[in-house]
Design a protein around this motif. Sequence first.
Motif, PDB file in Angstrom:
ATOM      1  N   VAL A 128       0.839  -1.206   0.000  1.00  8.71           N
ATOM      2  CA  VAL A 128       0.000   0.000   0.000  1.00  8.71           C
ATOM      3  C   VAL A 128       0.870   1.250   0.000  1.00  8.71           C
ATOM      4  O   VAL A 128       0.610   2.198  -0.746  1.00  8.71           O
ATOM      5  CB  VAL A 128      -0.973  -0.022   1.200  1.00  8.71           C
ATOM      6  CG1 VAL A 128      -1.645   1.326   1.389  1.00  8.71           C
ATOM      7  CG2 VAL A 128      -2.000  -1.120   1.021  1.00  8.71           C
ATOM      8  N   LEU A 129       1.897   1.257   0.819  1.00  7.46           N
ATOM      9  CA  LEU A 129       2.785   2.420   0.859  1.00  7.46           C
ATOM     10  C   LEU A 129       3.501   2.623  -0.476  1.00  7.46           C
ATOM     11  O   LEU A 129       3.651   3.756  -0.934  1.00  7.46           O
ATOM     12  CB  LEU A 129       3.813   2.260   1.983  1.00  7.46           C
ATOM     13  CG  LEU A 129       3.262   2.401   3.393  1.00  7.46           C
ATOM     14  CD1 LEU A 129       4.353   2.092   4.419  1.00  7.46           C
ATOM     15  CD2 LEU A 129       2.708   3.791   3.619  1.00  7.46           C
ATOM     16  N   ALA A 130       3.930   1.534  -1.103  1.00 11.56           N
ATOM     17  CA  ALA A 130       4.607   1.643  -2.392  1.00 11.56           C
ATOM     18  C   ALA A 130       3.660   2.190  -3.455  1.00 11.56           C
ATOM     19  O   ALA A 130       4.051   3.058  -4.255  1.00 11.56           O
ATOM     20  CB  ALA A 130       5.148   0.281  -2.815  1.00 11.56           C
ATOM     21  N   TRP A 131       2.416   1.716  -3.485  1.00 13.20           N
ATOM     22  CA  TRP A 131       1.456   2.222  -4.458  1.00 13.20           C
ATOM     23  C   TRP A 131       1.136   3.692  -4.200  1.00 13.20           C
ATOM     24  O   TRP A 131       0.970   4.471  -5.148  1.00 13.20           O
ATOM     25  CB  TRP A 131       0.184   1.384  -4.440  1.00 13.20           C
ATOM     26  CG  TRP A 131       0.292   0.175  -5.320  1.00 13.20           C
ATOM     27  CD1 TRP A 131       0.453  -1.111  -4.909  1.00 13.20           C
ATOM     28  CD2 TRP A 131       0.292   0.150  -6.752  1.00 13.20           C
ATOM     29  NE1 TRP A 131       0.540  -1.930  -6.010  1.00 13.20           N
ATOM     30  CE2 TRP A 131       0.447  -1.191  -7.149  1.00 13.20           C
ATOM     31  CE3 TRP A 131       0.188   1.129  -7.727  1.00 13.20           C
ATOM     32  CZ2 TRP A 131       0.482  -1.570  -8.484  1.00 13.20           C
ATOM     33  CZ3 TRP A 131       0.228   0.752  -9.059  1.00 13.20           C
ATOM     34  CH2 TRP A 131       0.374  -0.580  -9.428  1.00 13.20           C
ATOM     35  N   CYS A 132       1.052   4.084  -2.941  1.00 10.43           N
ATOM     36  CA  CYS A 132       0.809   5.499  -2.628  1.00 10.43           C
ATOM     37  C   CYS A 132       1.989   6.357  -3.040  1.00 10.43           C
ATOM     38  O   CYS A 132       1.812   7.469  -3.547  1.00 10.43           O
ATOM     39  CB  CYS A 132       0.527   5.676  -1.141  1.00 10.43           C
ATOM     40  SG  CYS A 132      -1.091   5.078  -0.653  1.00 10.43           S
ATOM     41  N   TRP A 133       3.205   5.843  -2.842  1.00  7.38           N
ATOM     42  CA  TRP A 133       4.423   6.569  -3.194  1.00  7.38           C
ATOM     43  C   TRP A 133       4.438   6.903  -4.688  1.00  7.38           C
ATOM     44  O   TRP A 133       4.906   7.945  -5.107  1.00  7.38           O
ATOM     45  CB  TRP A 133       5.631   5.716  -2.819  1.00  7.38           C
ATOM     46  CG  TRP A 133       6.948   6.365  -3.006  1.00  7.38           C
ATOM     47  CD1 TRP A 133       7.802   6.198  -4.054  1.00  7.38           C
ATOM     48  CD2 TRP A 133       7.587   7.304  -2.132  1.00  7.38           C
ATOM     49  NE1 TRP A 133       8.920   6.958  -3.880  1.00  7.38           N
ATOM     50  CE2 TRP A 133       8.817   7.646  -2.703  1.00  7.38           C
ATOM     51  CE3 TRP A 133       7.213   7.876  -0.908  1.00  7.38           C
ATOM     52  CZ2 TRP A 133       9.687   8.546  -2.103  1.00  7.38           C
ATOM     53  CZ3 TRP A 133       8.088   8.768  -0.315  1.00  7.38           C
ATOM     54  CH2 TRP A 133       9.295   9.084  -0.906  1.00  7.38           C
ATOM     55  N   VAL A 134       3.908   6.018  -5.505  1.00  8.03           N
ATOM     56  CA  VAL A 134       3.864   6.222  -6.946  1.00  8.03           C
ATOM     57  C   VAL A 134       2.552   6.875  -7.365  1.00  8.03           C
ATOM     58  O   VAL A 134       2.537   7.762  -8.216  1.00  8.03           O
ATOM     59  CB  VAL A 134       4.043   4.871  -7.682  1.00  8.03           C
ATOM     60  CG1 VAL A 134       3.849   5.036  -9.171  1.00  8.03           C
ATOM     61  CG2 VAL A 134       5.406   4.279  -7.376  1.00  8.03           C
ATOM     62  N   GLY A 135       1.463   6.452  -6.764  1.00  9.12           N
ATOM     63  CA  GLY A 135       0.142   6.867  -7.214  1.00  9.12           C
ATOM     64  C   GLY A 135      -0.213   8.303  -6.907  1.00  9.12           C
ATOM     65  O   GLY A 135      -0.851   8.971  -7.722  1.00  9.12           O
ATOM     66  N   VAL A 136       0.190   8.794  -5.753  1.00  3.27           N
ATOM     67  CA  VAL A 136      -0.172  10.163  -5.369  1.00  3.27           C
ATOM     68  C   VAL A 136       0.488  11.197  -6.293  1.00  3.27           C
ATOM     69  O   VAL A 136      -0.213  12.054  -6.841  1.00  3.27           O
ATOM     70  CB  VAL A 136       0.142  10.419  -3.876  1.00  3.27           C
ATOM     71  CG1 VAL A 136       0.017  11.890  -3.530  1.00  3.27           C
ATOM     72  CG2 VAL A 136      -0.772   9.578  -3.001  1.00  3.27           C
ATOM     73  N   PRO A 137       1.787  11.135  -6.535  1.00  4.17           N
ATOM     74  CA  PRO A 137       2.369  12.095  -7.486  1.00  4.17           C
ATOM     75  C   PRO A 137       1.829  11.919  -8.907  1.00  4.17           C
ATOM     76  O   PRO A 137       1.645  12.904  -9.629  1.00  4.17           O
ATOM     77  CB  PRO A 137       3.871  11.790  -7.447  1.00  4.17           C
ATOM     78  CG  PRO A 137       4.087  11.081  -6.178  1.00  4.17           C
ATOM     79  CD  PRO A 137       2.829  10.347  -5.881  1.00  4.17           C
ATOM     80  N   PHE A 138       1.552  10.677  -9.309  1.00  4.17           N
ATOM     81  CA  PHE A 138       0.992  10.435 -10.638  1.00  4.17           C
ATOM     82  C   PHE A 138      -0.386  11.080 -10.764  1.00  4.17           C
ATOM     83  O   PHE A 138      -0.681  11.745 -11.766  1.00  4.17           O
ATOM     84  CB  PHE A 138       0.911   8.934 -10.912  1.00  4.17           C
ATOM     85  CG  PHE A 138       0.319   8.605 -12.241  1.00  4.17           C
ATOM     86  CD1 PHE A 138       1.076   8.745 -13.394  1.00  4.17           C
ATOM     87  CD2 PHE A 138      -0.978   8.164 -12.339  1.00  4.17           C
ATOM     88  CE1 PHE A 138       0.528   8.446 -14.634  1.00  4.17           C
ATOM     89  CE2 PHE A 138      -1.533   7.868 -13.571  1.00  4.17           C
ATOM     90  CZ  PHE A 138      -0.770   8.006 -14.717  1.00  4.17           C
TER      91      PHE A 138
END
Length: 40
Positions: A13-23
Amino acid sequence: MTERETRRPVLMVLAWCWVGVPFAYGLAELVRKAIQLFGG
């Protein structure tokens, strides 16, 4: 369940947020600029 098995979903979840939020932010800015350029 081991500690490793319980930690893995949290890391995913943290990894997806790390990529998903800036995207998502970049995509929103792209749409906003495109509307300014072409529409309004």
